[in-house]
Each structure stands twice: as C-alpha cells, then as structure tokens.
Enzyme design. Structure first.
Site, PDB file in Angstrom:
ATOM      1  N   PRO A  80       0.807  -1.228   0.000  1.00  0.00           N
ATOM      2  CG  PRO A  80      -0.963  -1.615   1.481  1.00  0.00           C
ATOM      3  CD  PRO A  80       0.342  -2.191   1.026  1.00  0.00           C
ATOM      4  CB  CYS A  81       1.142   3.942  -2.425  1.00  0.00           C
ATOM      5  SG  CYS A  81      -0.501   4.331  -3.072  1.00  0.00           S
ATOM      6  N   PRO A  82      -0.536   4.658   0.482  1.00  0.00           N
ATOM      7  CG  PRO A  82      -2.862   4.483   0.790  1.00  0.00           C
ATOM      8  CD  PRO A  82      -1.663   3.711   0.306  1.00  0.00           C
TER       9      PRO A  82
END
Length: 423
Positions: free
Chosen positions: A81-83
């Site tokens: 995940p990039c958030p």
C-alpha cells in the site's frame, strides 16, 4: 517450494492488485507460484487472467498463506500500500496501519528468495523517509542481501503517463553485482493521442484524428484512488486540469468511445473508457486482460496498478542478473547510498548520542538539518530523549514502530474493522 529447475524463474507476489506487475513479470520470464490480494474483485481479475494460484485475504494473515511454503522461490515481489508514503496523504509511514513495507522485508528472511522487487510511490524517496529506507536496507543486509532503490518514470518505458514509482531491488552480492536498473526506452515517449487514437475512433468519431493531434503529450499520473474515494474519475483537481490540456474530460469514465457524430474535440472533450484507461496504464490489446467487477472497481484496479511495461523491464534485468549476464559492476559499493547517517549512528551506538555527536556523524550536515532528521526519525522509531548530568540532551534509538508481523500490533484491529478501506 524451491527453485529446482534452474531455467524456471518463479515468483511469489503480495498485494498483487489486478495484475499490472504480474503481467510484466510474466512477460519478462517469471512464473507465479502464488499471488496474494486482499480485494476479492481484484483477486478475481488475477485468477481469470494469470493462470496461477491466488490467495484472497489480508497478506499478513497466516491463515491466508504461509511464507514458509515458498522458501527458495526465485523472486519475492509486490506493490505494498502506498498511502503511508504518498505526498497526497499525511505521510504517516510506519504509523499508518496500512503500511506493509517493513512487514514485506521481514518475509525476505523467511522465504530467502534469490531476488526481491518491491515498488511504491515517489513519496518514499523523500527526506522524510530517509531513516525508514535505511532501516529497510539494513534489515536486508542482515538477511544477506544488497538493496538498491531507483525512481523510475513509466513514461520512459512507452507508457503514456508520467507515473513515477520508487522501486527496490535486492539480491545477494554475487548476483547483485550483475544487476543494473533498466534504461529509458530508445523509442522516446508515447503520447496519449498516439496510444488512444484507435480506441477513440472505434465507433467512427470523425474528430478522432484531430483529437489525437491535440493530445500530443504524456498524460498526468493516472489516479485510481483508495476505497474511500467516490466514483471513477481521473483524480484530484490538478490531475483533471492536466488531462484537460490533452482534451480529455477527467470528471468521469465513459461507458463507450465517442459516437460517430460527437462534436469536434475543440468544442467537447471525450472521457476515457475502461479500455482506454488500461491502455494509458500500459496494458496492450494483445494482452487480452479482462477486469472483473463494475466500472468503478475496474477503474480503481487499473489506476492503482504498476504499469506492466515497467515491471517487465525491471523483471528482465533481474533475470539477466541472476543469469550473470554481462560484466560485474565496479561501482556497486559507491552506488548503494547511505540514506540516513543520523539513523545509522544511533542504530550502531552503544550509548545515547548528543546533538554534537550526530552532527559529526552527519558530516556535512548542520544542526538544523540533524534536528529535522531527528524529528522525521521519531515518527517511525521510538526515540528516547535524555538529559545527562551536564545538562546535555542525548538521544537513544528505540524500537521500530512499524508493523513487521507482531501478533499484538494495532494494525490487526484496523484491518478487521475497516477491511473495505484496505487496498
């Protein structure tokens, strides 16, 4: 599962999404032993197209898959995940319950693959995460791997959008000596107009050629958004403005290409269809990739993907390195940068260090720059601040705050309560 056939390059891929990275790795020459994805619809896309086993669920849940079953696989890959690192977000790093990067690194010690490939957003390359990156490199070193990062732009590999991605590749020293990140394509950039002209003309739109000439540049990064995001559109205001310059209406996704009698592109901007969005992300007609779910889900799967051509280019270089093609690098020691000397000094210290000690460790850094590093470091690590008998403030590095597989970590409750927000 071990790599018994030297000619077969196998891969376990986590957080596989709808298969952008998967497709690229297959084209490079890898074969999936397993793909793991939490979103059921994206997992359905994978299963329908990949021809490999797909485990559906939280990748960190031992009931979903067991890394020990895949000891010796050629490549451990993923797009976690990039958030937690996104500049558009709060850049919470290890404090973000969705962060799985450090967890993925810990699996390297279990699986012992010949190579590692993990990708994320450009934000992970920022000074804010220097200590985080150093922690990753140091953990890989503990496992016997050399890790190397590089910022790659999808537009350099024939993809008609910018899409910068920060890619980590790690191998054992004897293999990494032959690894070099791929260079930009010699064919130059592909414009949105050239990539989509045939799809815009699919229903006979007379303005397709004119539109193609007007859309004569690389597009902004395609934004898939999180599950908190509403419908399917091309992203925030700045992204929509960028698409408008290419005569594309970014406020939504169309069900079909323009009608034959649609207005001129100077009077009206067409919207992208799902097929067009996939083309912008790097899928090609011959791939025959079919996305499961409804339009919003399909677009989110596409928008959050790692472009297949970039994955293919990196994957091909990994296979070349594992095959010891070419000449060994002479610059390896110099090219593996020290990301954060302040973190390294604290991590290696037997006692608490003063600000003066850390300024010396930073070498060319000022007091202000070291203080900024200390502040950033405190977001991802427990940092004990002490005052000695002389009144001097000293710092001692504590444990990493991020999720690395702890049974009692707050991430488990977050995933249980907000599964529909985890992607």
């Amino acid at each position: 599962m071990s790599d018994t056939n030297a000619s077969e390059f196998t891969v376990v891929e986590v957080c596989a999404g709808a298969g952008g990275q998967s497709l690229g790795l297959h084209k490079a020459g890898f074969k999936h032993s397993l793909a793991v994805e939490i979103d059921p619809t994206a997992a359905s896309t994978l299963a329908a197209n990949l021809g490999a086993s797909v485990a559906v669920g939280d990748v960190a849940n031992p009931e979903v898959w067991d890394p020990r079953d895949h000891v010796g696989v050629t490549l451990f890959a993923g797009g976690v995940p990039c958030p937690p690192f996104s500049i558009a977000g709060r850049q919470l790093g290890s404090s973000d319950e969705r962060d799985l990067f450090a967890w993925a690194i810990e699996q390297v010690g279990i699986i012992q693959p010949r190579a590692v490939m993990l990708e994320n957003v450009r934000g992970l390359s920022s000074p804010r995460f220097a200590a985080y990156r150093q922690h990753v490199i140091d953990r890989l070193d503990n496992f016997g791997y050399i890790g190397e990062w590089k910022l790659l732009h999808a537009s350099d590999f024939g993809v008609p959008q910018l899409r910068p991605r920060f890619v980590l590749v790690a191998m054992r020293p004897e293999d990494h000596a032959y690894f070099r990140f791929p260079e930009p394509s010699e064919n130059g950039h592909t414009t949105v107009g050239n990539a989509l002209r045939d799809l815009m003309a699919a229903r006979g739109w007379e303005g397709a050629d004119e539109w193609s000439a007007l859309a004569n540049d690389v597009g902004p990064t395609l934004v898939g958004g999180s599950k908190k995001h509403g419908g399917a559109d091309l992203g925030p205001t700045r992204a929509k403005q960028g698409w408008a310059k290419l005569h594309v209406d970014g406020r939504g996704i169309a069900d079909a290409a323009p009608d034959a009698d649609a207005p001129s592109p100077t009077e009206w901007h067409p919207r992208l269809t799902i097929e067009m969005a996939a083309r912008v992300q790097g899928w090609k007609p011959e791939d025959g990739w079919i996305f499961s779910g409804r339009k919003t889900s399909q677009y989110r799967q596409i928008g959050n993907a790692f472009p297949p051509p970039v994955s293919e280019a990196v994957g091909a270089r990994i296979i070349a390195a594992l095959s010891h093609e070419g000449t060994p690098r002479q610059d390896l020691a110099q090219s593996i940068d020290l990301h954060d000397p302040v973190y390294r000094a604290l991590a290696n210290a037997s006692d608490a260090l003063s600000l003066a000690d850390l300024v010396r460790a930073h070498n060319e850094g000022s007091v202000a720059s070291v203080e900024r590093k200390i502040t950033a470091l405190s977001h991802d690590f427990d940092l004990e601040v002490l005052t000695d008998s002389s009144g001097v403030t000293r710092y001692r590095l504590g444990t990493f705050k991020g999720f690395t597989g702890q049974q009692d970590h707050l991430r488990h409750n977050f995933v249980a309560q907000h599964r529909n927000r985890v992607s």
